[in-house]
Structure formats: C-alpha cells, structure tokens
Design a protein around this motif. Sequence first.
Motif, PDB file in Angstrom:
ATOM      1  N   MET A 194     -18.840  20.445  28.522  1.00 46.42           N
ATOM      2  CA  MET A 194     -18.691  19.773  27.230  1.00 46.42           C
ATOM      3  C   MET A 194     -19.995  19.795  26.456  1.00 46.42           C
ATOM      4  O   MET A 194     -20.028  19.969  25.249  1.00 46.42           O
ATOM      5  CB  MET A 194     -18.237  18.324  27.442  1.00 46.42           C
ATOM      6  N   GLU A 237     -18.064  17.562  17.190  1.00 48.61           N
ATOM      7  CA  GLU A 237     -18.071  16.623  16.072  1.00 48.61           C
ATOM      8  C   GLU A 237     -16.713  16.607  15.381  1.00 48.61           C
ATOM      9  O   GLU A 237     -16.145  15.570  15.090  1.00 48.61           O
ATOM     10  CB  GLU A 237     -19.182  17.055  15.092  1.00 48.61           C
ATOM     11  N   ALA A 251     -14.071  14.798  17.353  1.00 43.18           N
ATOM     12  CA  ALA A 251     -14.233  13.341  17.286  1.00 43.18           C
ATOM     13  C   ALA A 251     -13.722  12.811  15.954  1.00 43.18           C
ATOM     14  O   ALA A 251     -13.063  11.773  15.887  1.00 43.18           O
ATOM     15  CB  ALA A 251     -15.698  12.981  17.453  1.00 43.18           C
ATOM     16  N   THR A 310      -9.955  12.699  15.947  1.00 40.89           N
ATOM     17  CA  THR A 310      -9.480  11.534  16.719  1.00 40.89           C
ATOM     18  C   THR A 310      -9.587  10.284  15.861  1.00 40.89           C
ATOM     19  O   THR A 310      -8.664   9.476  15.772  1.00 40.89           O
ATOM     20  CB  THR A 310     -10.330  11.344  17.983  1.00 40.89           C
ATOM     21  N   ALA A 311     -10.739  10.120  15.201  1.00 44.20           N
ATOM     22  CA  ALA A 311     -10.962   8.930  14.396  1.00 44.20           C
ATOM     23  C   ALA A 311      -9.944   8.843  13.265  1.00 44.20           C
ATOM     24  O   ALA A 311      -9.338   7.805  13.026  1.00 44.20           O
ATOM     25  CB  ALA A 311     -12.375   8.961  13.822  1.00 44.20           C
ATOM     26  N   SER A 313      -6.358   8.139  14.508  1.00 44.57           N
ATOM     27  CA  SER A 313      -6.209   6.766  14.967  1.00 44.57           C
ATOM     28  C   SER A 313      -6.188   5.795  13.787  1.00 44.57           C
ATOM     29  O   SER A 313      -5.388   4.871  13.748  1.00 44.57           O
ATOM     30  CB  SER A 313      -7.358   6.431  15.901  1.00 44.57           C
ATOM     31  N   SER A 314      -7.053   6.027  12.786  1.00 46.35           N
ATOM     32  CA  SER A 314      -7.081   5.146  11.622  1.00 46.35           C
ATOM     33  C   SER A 314      -5.744   5.195  10.904  1.00 46.35           C
ATOM     34  O   SER A 314      -5.196   4.168  10.508  1.00 46.35           O
ATOM     35  CB  SER A 314      -8.161   5.580  10.642  1.00 46.35           C
ATOM     36  N   ARG A 333      -2.861   5.883  12.179  1.00 45.23           N
ATOM     37  CA  ARG A 333      -1.814   5.233  12.957  1.00 45.23           C
ATOM     38  C   ARG A 333      -1.926   3.708  12.863  1.00 45.23           C
ATOM     39  O   ARG A 333      -0.951   2.995  12.781  1.00 45.23           O
ATOM     40  CB  ARG A 333      -1.929   5.662  14.421  1.00 45.23           C
ATOM     41  N   ASN A 334      -3.164   3.209  12.873  1.00 47.20           N
ATOM     42  CA  ASN A 334      -3.333   1.754  12.870  1.00 47.20           C
ATOM     43  C   ASN A 334      -3.298   1.139  11.473  1.00 47.20           C
ATOM     44  O   ASN A 334      -3.261  -0.081  11.328  1.00 47.20           O
ATOM     45  CB  ASN A 334      -4.664   1.378  13.542  1.00 47.20           C
ATOM     46  N   GLY A 335      -3.352   1.946  10.452  1.00 45.10           N
ATOM     47  CA  GLY A 335      -3.291   1.438   9.092  1.00 45.10           C
ATOM     48  C   GLY A 335      -4.442   0.500   8.780  1.00 45.10           C
ATOM     49  O   GLY A 335      -4.271  -0.709   8.728  1.00 45.10           O
ATOM     50  N   ASP A 336      -5.637   1.078   8.595  1.00 42.67           N
ATOM     51  CA  ASP A 336      -6.834   0.258   8.326  1.00 42.67           C
ATOM     52  C   ASP A 336      -6.610  -0.698   7.172  1.00 42.67           C
ATOM     53  O   ASP A 336      -6.014  -0.361   6.172  1.00 42.67           O
ATOM     54  CB  ASP A 336      -8.018   1.181   7.977  1.00 42.67           C
ATOM     55  N   GLU A 337      -7.131  -1.916   7.360  1.00 41.06           N
ATOM     56  CA  GLU A 337      -6.969  -2.892   6.281  1.00 41.06           C
ATOM     57  C   GLU A 337      -8.286  -3.095   5.548  1.00 41.06           C
ATOM     58  O   GLU A 337      -9.326  -3.149   6.153  1.00 41.06           O
ATOM     59  CB  GLU A 337      -6.501  -4.219   6.869  1.00 41.06           C
TER      60      GLU A 337
END
Lengths: 64, 489
Positions: free
Chosen positions: A38, A47, A50, A53-54, A57-58, A60-64
Amino acid sequence: MVLEEECQVTFATWLALLVAGPGSLVVLAWFLRDVMRMRSRPPDQTERSAETTARTSSDRNGDE
Amino acid sequence: MPQSGTGMAEHWTALDSAILVVYLLGMLVIGWIALRRIRVFEDWFLAGRGLTTPILVATLVSTYYGLDVTLGSSELSFYEGVSAFFVYSAPFYLFYAACALLVAPRLKRLTASTLPEAMVGFYGPSAGRAAALASFFYSAPILSVTGMGLIGEAVFGWNPVLCAAVGAGLALIYTLMGGLLADALTDTVQFAIMCVTIAIATAFALHQVGGHAVLAERLGAEMLSPRGSLALSDLLVYFLIAASPLIEPAFYQRIFAGTSLRAVRTALLIGLVIWAAYDWLVVYLGLVGQDFVASGRLSGDFDNSAILLQVCAELLPTGLLGLFIAGLFASAMSTVDSYTLIAAGNIVYDGVQPMLKRKFSDRALLRATRWAAAGTLGVALLLALRFDRLRDAWIFMATILISTVLVPMVIGLFAPRLARPRAGTWSAWTGFGCAVALFLLVETFGVWDAEEETRVLGSWQREYAILITLPASALAFTAGAWSSKRSAK
C-alpha cells in the motif's frame, strides 16, 4: 485411554503450538507485506481512493 | 474470597514491567497513527470498508478470543479436563465454518453496517431496536474488563476495579482516536503477542511437565475423557451457545468492513484453525494447573479463574513472563476496544438516530458515538463484578443475544420469503423479554449452589435459560407469521 491415544494427544498439542505460534507470525508477515504494498502505491491513487470513500459516505449519511 | 496470586508477584521483575509498559505505549501510538486517517464516520466505524485478509484474520481471532476464553477455558479445563475443549470449544468450529461459507455471502449482499441495521432491513425498526438492545448487552465488554482486574490483582496486587479501569481506559483512548482502523491495527499486534506467548508457555510446560500421557497417569483418565463429567443439559446449553457466531456483532461488523467476500471467507477459515489451536493450548495449560495443584507445586489457595496466570508464573522465566502478561492484556484490550465500538454504535447509530427519526451528520455521529463508547465502558466496569465465574457471565450475555436475534436473523438470511415484520418483531422481543425475566427471576429468588457453582432456583440452573428462551423466540416467530398471514387475508 491407551498410551497410543495419549501420544496422539501430545502430538496434537505440538501441532497446535506450531499453528498458534509460528502461524500467527506468518499472518503478521502477510499483513506487513500488504502495508508495504500500500505504501509503495502511487500517492495520488491512495488520495483519490480516500476521497471517493469520503464522498460516498457523506452522500449516504446526508451531511447536515 | 481466596487471593488470586501471591506467587505471581514473587516472579515479577523490573524487566517484565518494562515490557508491559512498552506494549501499552505502543498501542497508544497506533491509535494516534490511525487518528490521522479518519475523515468520516464510515472511516471510523468500518475502517472505510477496506480491511484486507491478514488484518481480518488478526482482528477476528483477537477480538472474539478475549480473557473470557483465555482464562475461562483454562479454568474450565482445570475443573473438567479436556472435555473443556471437546464440549465447550469444538461446537463453535462448526458454526464458524457455517458463518464463513453460508452467512457471510448473504450478509455481503446487504447494504447494512451493523447487525441491528440488518434486522431493520428484514423486519422494520421495532425488531431492530430489540436487536440493538441485545447486541449492546452482548457487546458491553464485561468479561475482559473483569479479566484485566484479575490480572492486575494477581501481578501487582492492586485493587481489581482500579486495574480494570486503567486497562479499559487505555483501550478506550486509542479506540476513541482511531475507531475500527486503530482497533484492527492494534488487534494485529495483539493477535501475534497473545498467540506467540501462549505457544511459548505451552512449550515450557511440555518440556517441564510432559505430555498428556504423564498428565493422565497423575490426574486420572477421566480428566482426559472427551465428555468429562458434564450432564446432558450442560452439553445442550453449550451447543446452543456455540451458535452465537451466526449472529456475532463483531463478525458482522468485520464482514461489512472487509474489502471482499473472498477476503472475509478466507479470514474466517484461517481464523477457525487458529482458534482451535489456541483453545487446545489453553485447555492443556489448565490441565497443567490441575497437575501443579495436585502435586503441591501450587498451593491451590487462589481464585481458580487465575489458574493460567499461576501456571505461567511457575513456568516462564523473567522477561517472557512480562511478554505473557502483555499478551493477556492484548487479548483483553483487543476485545474491549472492538466490543466497545460496537456497543457505542448500537446506542447511537442503531438506537438514538432511528428513534429521533433523523440522520446525524458525520461529525455529530462521530462525536456522539465516541461519547457512547466512554459510557459503555463505564457500564461494563459497573457490571464487571456481578458474576462469580467468567463462564457464567459469557453464557448470560450469549443467551440474551441468541434468544433475541438467532431465529429472526437466520430466517431473514436463509428464507427471506418468510421474513414478515410482525414475525421478526414478536420473535425478537419475546426472546429478549424471556431471557431478561428468567435471569432476574433466578437472581432474585434463587440461591447459590456450591456444588454446581452457580445460582439455582429449585433444580433449575441460571445457565439453562436458553433451553426456554430460544424455543419461545421460535414460537413467537411462528405466531407472528401466522397472525400476519391472517391479517393479509
């Protein structure tokens, strides 16, 4: 229990010792090889992965 | 209560202390390194879903095998002989294999991140809440916290609660910093230390004491009988408890976090072999303990949960004893960190977030879950002294999880057409309610049976609860499915 069976049990103990002792070190060496691979990967690729992924994920989670 | 180890303190030197301190500091450094890679909640909770095969092997083996197995199995073999391996450990291997070959492929198809989330997917939020509650009870790291107290008392003569708090606190710090990545990286080091030190101790025992032929001659053939002196009801309870890998929250988290199904499956199968080897060695060392007590080499005037510590203090030279204790701390801390993370996720991700019916931002999720992790360890510390034997606590926790989740989860995974929300919800809450009610009943009205070494109500032992709660959960599932079908008509 006859003596022969008891010898087999002792053999099993030596075998278990080899699996748990040297066996776990083999897994550790395998892990270190993965880490080295790696690290030798081009930095932009690491980079980018990563960041993906970020972002995923953001989303999916629905940043507030 | 007998003292757990005047002998251990006599053998302990400054070199052993130095090795232990280096190990503990090393864990904190790994947590700090992992902290730098955390960007979002998924990085923290599932290590960015990027765990490879070797790291999965290490984290699975070291997480699932804490001090409950290490000290609990040696304690059981001290009493029951090799049946501790054949009756208690061996049935698990069947279910590890089933988890690798049958459960993991089905789980990998789901979009869930946790066991309760998978239950929500099959049966809706109420069943998910029951699963979250059961998973929390199961994951609160009571056993390993108790075990760390036991080690600290045996080695340093400290108050067990203080030792437990210090060990758990260190595990908490690096878990709060680096989440599952820190957990998995520390697990890798801890896995190697715990396996190698147990192997070294066994080599010393084989050299100094001899093999099973010698032990059979001294202890009697019954100690080497595969079934031992256990009753049929005990055998059945152990077999049912062994089904827990099918619904193990830590397995689920790692299956979701693995890079691929192949990596997960290979890791579980390699883990199976290492678990079996580890179990066998620990059981052998328990037998050696019985031999030491029978021959007068150990006084026997100590807490039998600490028999492994006493045996290794007798066998290992200075330096190696420090490494061995570091290995025991490793096996405890690798369990404490992983299960604290899961229990905290159960509170925030599976509990509070769905109850408030809103999605937290990544930052809020991270902050809340870190606070919940600290709270979980506090609860575990409070519960740690409730049980007299490590094995009993483990059976209680596994009973709650299996009674709540096994029936609905297995049906959801293998027969999804039968997975009706009402059936899963009834099954989960009935199993959970029965398990808690039976436990409270025996705790309140039962008495301590010195011969059976557990609490009993009449002839009913506390550990037999699963024989009622699991069928009750299955019946409730059938009733719910039938009721659901009638409503549809």
